[in-house]
Design a protein around this motif. Structure first.
Motif, PDB file in Angstrom:
ATOM      1  N   GLN A 142       3.997   6.619  27.093  1.00 43.28           N
ATOM      2  CA  GLN A 142       4.806   8.066  28.850  1.00 43.28           C
ATOM      3  C   GLN A 142       4.145   7.331  30.116  1.00 43.28           C
ATOM      4  O   GLN A 142       4.386   7.512  31.013  1.00 43.28           O
ATOM      5  CB  GLN A 142       4.098   9.153  28.318  1.00 43.28           C
ATOM      6  N   ASP A 166       3.600   4.142  30.174  1.00 44.50           N
ATOM      7  CA  ASP A 166       3.899   2.875  30.829  1.00 44.50           C
ATOM      8  C   ASP A 166       5.304   3.322  31.736  1.00 44.50           C
ATOM      9  O   ASP A 166       5.963   2.477  32.490  1.00 44.50           O
ATOM     10  CB  ASP A 166       4.023   2.154  28.989  1.00 44.50           C
ATOM     11  N   ALA A 167       6.116   4.363  31.127  1.00 45.63           N
ATOM     12  CA  ALA A 167       7.446   4.627  31.135  1.00 45.63           C
ATOM     13  C   ALA A 167       7.311   5.221  32.935  1.00 45.63           C
ATOM     14  O   ALA A 167       7.855   5.107  33.843  1.00 45.63           O
ATOM     15  CB  ALA A 167       7.704   6.428  30.574  1.00 45.63           C
ATOM     16  N   LYS A 214       6.121   2.201  35.241  1.00 44.18           N
ATOM     17  CA  LYS A 214       7.319   1.374  35.546  1.00 44.18           C
ATOM     18  C   LYS A 214       7.720   1.826  36.345  1.00 44.18           C
ATOM     19  O   LYS A 214       8.893   1.647  37.243  1.00 44.18           O
ATOM     20  CB  LYS A 214       7.751   1.020  33.896  1.00 44.18           C
ATOM     21  N   ARG A 273      12.550  10.321  35.924  1.00 39.95           N
ATOM     22  CA  ARG A 273      12.087   9.244  34.815  1.00 39.95           C
ATOM     23  C   ARG A 273       9.996   9.646  34.737  1.00 39.95           C
ATOM     24  O   ARG A 273       9.818   9.829  33.236  1.00 39.95           O
ATOM     25  CB  ARG A 273      11.901   8.247  34.296  1.00 39.95           C
ATOM     26  N   ALA A 290       7.885  11.856  32.163  1.00 41.89           N
ATOM     27  CA  ALA A 290       7.091  11.912  31.366  1.00 41.89           C
ATOM     28  C   ALA A 290       5.284  12.279  31.894  1.00 41.89           C
ATOM     29  O   ALA A 290       4.320  12.249  30.762  1.00 41.89           O
ATOM     30  CB  ALA A 290       6.595   9.999  32.621  1.00 41.89           C
ATOM     31  N   LEU A 316      15.968   0.044  32.094  1.00 42.61           N
ATOM     32  CA  LEU A 316      15.659   1.669  31.761  1.00 42.61           C
ATOM     33  C   LEU A 316      16.607   2.468  32.061  1.00 42.61           C
ATOM     34  O   LEU A 316      16.619   3.967  31.010  1.00 42.61           O
ATOM     35  CB  LEU A 316      14.817   2.195  33.062  1.00 42.61           C
TER      36      LEU A 316
END
Length: 256
Positions: free
Chosen positions: A41, A43-44, A47, A71, A75, A133
């Motif tokens: 999460q 990383d999400a 990103k 997103r 997260a 993504l």
């Protein structure tokens, strides 16, 4: 103490030991899984945030911005549930504020000029990450099919545009070097790239403009002369391709 009692006592000790080992293993497994989920999460979040900040403002529609912010927000909420030690509360507050600015039309980041092959390649990589993504969000049930298709189609158009950018930069260099045949070939390649998004009105306009430029270059090559002013005007139109849609949607003076 008789033999039976000893056996039962030993069996109890073994059973307790096994229970402790199993419990410890399960606890360690749960800890590892929690760390894995938190890392995923984090990383999400990072990103999506990088795509939001690094992709030039003119490339991102409000829908794409809201998608990335969603997103990030998802997260943050999952990290909160996992009791992450990261400053998730601040991340979530910043994300919600950015979302509010987009919804109110107050997200005023200036457009970035894409004036080199290096920048175009960097943006192409970012767009490819954005494409993946969106696909992942759809597969995870975070994005419905209709919105996924719409956004994927637009991102693919932007990828074609960045490929065209590379050929345009090459053509400009060839023109400066007075290598007109090579410049014409580069513009043909740019036109082919934009033709891959033929159902997009802006792409159609771009293809038409490239064809006109090719024709002008062919005429100039035959005459042995170059109209620098005309090329400067067309270069500016391409550079502002996504910044000012009206310049491409209206009947411009370089159209037929």
């Amino acid at each position: 103490m008789d033999t039976t009692t000893i056996v039962l006592l030993l069996a109890a000790i073994v059973a307790v030991s096994l229970a402790i080992i199993v419990f410890s293993q399960m606890r360690e497994k749960a800890r590892i899984e929690r760390v894995r989920k938190m890392t995923a999460q984090e990383d999400a979040y990072h990103k999506a945030r990088r795509l939001l900040t690094d992709i030039p403002a003119q490339y991102l529609t409000s829908d794409l911005k809201l998608l990335l912010l969603k997103r990030m927000e998802d997260a943050c909420k999952e990290l909160s549930a996992l009791k992450s030690e990261q400053p998730v509360g601040q991340w979530l507050e910043n994300t919600q504020q950015a979302r509010k600015e987009v919804l109110e039309g107050n997200d005023r980041r200036p457009p970035a000029k894409i004036d080199s092959p290096e920048k175009a390649n960097q943006i192409k990589e970012l767009l490819q990450s954005l494409f993946k993504l969106i696909e992942a969000m759809h597969k995870a049930g975070r994005l419905d099919a209709a919105n996924a298709r719409k956004n994927l189609k637009y991102v693919l158009f932007l990828v074609h545009k960045t490929h065209a950018d590379l050929h345009v930069f090459q053509a400009r260099d060839f023109i400066r070097q007075k290598q007109i045949r090579k410049a014409i070939h580069a513009y043909h390649l740019a036109s082919t790239e934009m033709g891959k998004s033929s159902d997009n009105p802006l792409a159609k306009k771009a293809v038409k403009s490239f064809r006109i430029r090719i024709k002008e270059l062919e005429e100039m090559s035959a005459e042995g002369s170059m109209n620098a002013e005309n090329h400067t005007r067309l270069d500016k139109a391409w550079d502002n391709f996504l910044q000012d849609d009206d310049a491409w949607k209206k009947k411009a003076d370089y159209d037929d």
